[in-house]
Write an enzyme that holds these catalytic residues in place. Structure first.
Site: not given
Length: 320
Positions: A11-13, A65, A98, A137, A198-199, A223
């Site tokens: 989930p990315m704003a 999310q 976040c 998360k 994640n990452g 990303r």
């Protein structure tokens, strides 16, 4: 829980909207999140917030999310989402990772890692309000050098979380430095619920390496997919034991950017200002990209972006 959902779009704003999810799902993402959703915004019946929950054409299920820090508000809005979305909701995730200043300044996102009791109360409240799985998360810890993820993960499991996702950086790092995958493995060893890693997954081999090193049940890509939805097909190929597909050509990258812009136009109308950042990601490193960035900042319509893309193709041909 993640038996058929091994490769997830994070989930990315401002990024994980209908258009981007469509491209990533087509490329091989097993499950995609909506953009992160404000529980407080939903509680005000904010149309702009509710707009984030819409599904793309052909999208059977999405994960959602929520972010916030008030257990009662988080629970009531989770229940509303479940009632409104029904079977199109895969599961609910609680954002505790976040690091953006405007999020943590209100006590939301990774600020919850500083108050694990409150974080656990949120999980318990949401679990008590919905029947769908609830996940959390979070990051390696809040302060650089102070790893709290293992204890935090145990607390979330005890509170009822059905799975956890671990990002291998501290909140104070933002996105600087490299993600530490070791913490994902330490969490995996400490809890009995599924763990998502994640990452820093930027190619197919990275996903295989993360899974091998950590034992995680699924990988989440953020990303690395910006301007690069092909990453999901690369990850799926390597996980299946096949050779990693070659990176897309310049023509393929521009063609995908054009399609992305068309999908946004169908959803947003003529003004697709949010395409600017996507366009810059698609053209990163291409001949003529540096000069095109200034023009992209003035693009607002499909035709505007199309002209820039046309010129990039011409420059690429001159360099071939």
């Amino acid at each position: 829980m993640f038996g058929k959902y091994r490769v997830l779009l994070a989930p990315m704003a401002g990024v994980s909207d209908i258009a981007f999810r469509t491209l990533c799902r087509e490329a091989g993402a097993d499950m995609a999140f909506t953009e992160m959703v404000s529980a407080k915004g939903l509680s005000f019946a904010n149309d702009k917030t509710r707009h984030l929950l819409a599904l793309a054409e052909g999208e059977r299920q999405v994960a959602v999310q929520l972010f916030g820090h008030e257990p009662d508000v988080m629970a009531s809005q989770a229940a509303w989402i479940e009632d409104m979305m029904g079977e199109s909701l895969a599961y609910l995730d609680i954002n505790m990772g976040c690091p953006a200043r405007k999020i943590v300044s209100k006590g939301d996102g990774s600020a919850l890692m500083k108050t694990p009791e409150l974080a656990a109360a949120i999980v318990r409240a949401v679990k008590g309000a919905v029947s769908h799985p609830v996940t959390a998360k979070f990051r390696r810890g809040w302060a650089e050098g102070d790893e709290t993820a293992v204890a935090f993960a145990r607390a979330m499991e005890d509170a009822g979380a059905d799975a956890v996702t671990v990002h291998g950086r501290y909140a104070e790092q933002l996105y600087r430095g490299a993600a530490d995958w070791g913490v994902i493995g330490r969490v995996r060893d400490a809890v009995s619920v599924p763990v998502v890693g994640n990452g820093d997954i930027r190619r197919g081999a990275d996903a295989v390496a993360m899974a091998a090193q950590t034992g995680c049940n699924a990988v989440m890509i953020a990303r690395g997919a910006e301007g690069n939805p092909w990453l999901f097909s690369q990850v799926q190929a390597v996980l299946a034991g096949d050779d990693e597909p070659v990176p897309p050509s310049i023509e393929e990258r521009i063609a995908m950017a054009r399609r992305h812009a068309r999908l946004l136009t169908q959803r947003e109308g003529r003004n697709i200002v949010r395409m600017r950042k996507h366009a810059m990601w698609y053209m990163a490193g291409l001949p003529g990209a540096a000069a095109a960035r200034g023009r992209i900042n003035y693009c607002t319509t499909l035709e505007d972006f199309g002209q820039v893309f046309d010129d990039l193709i011409e420059i690429a041909r001159e360099h071939s």
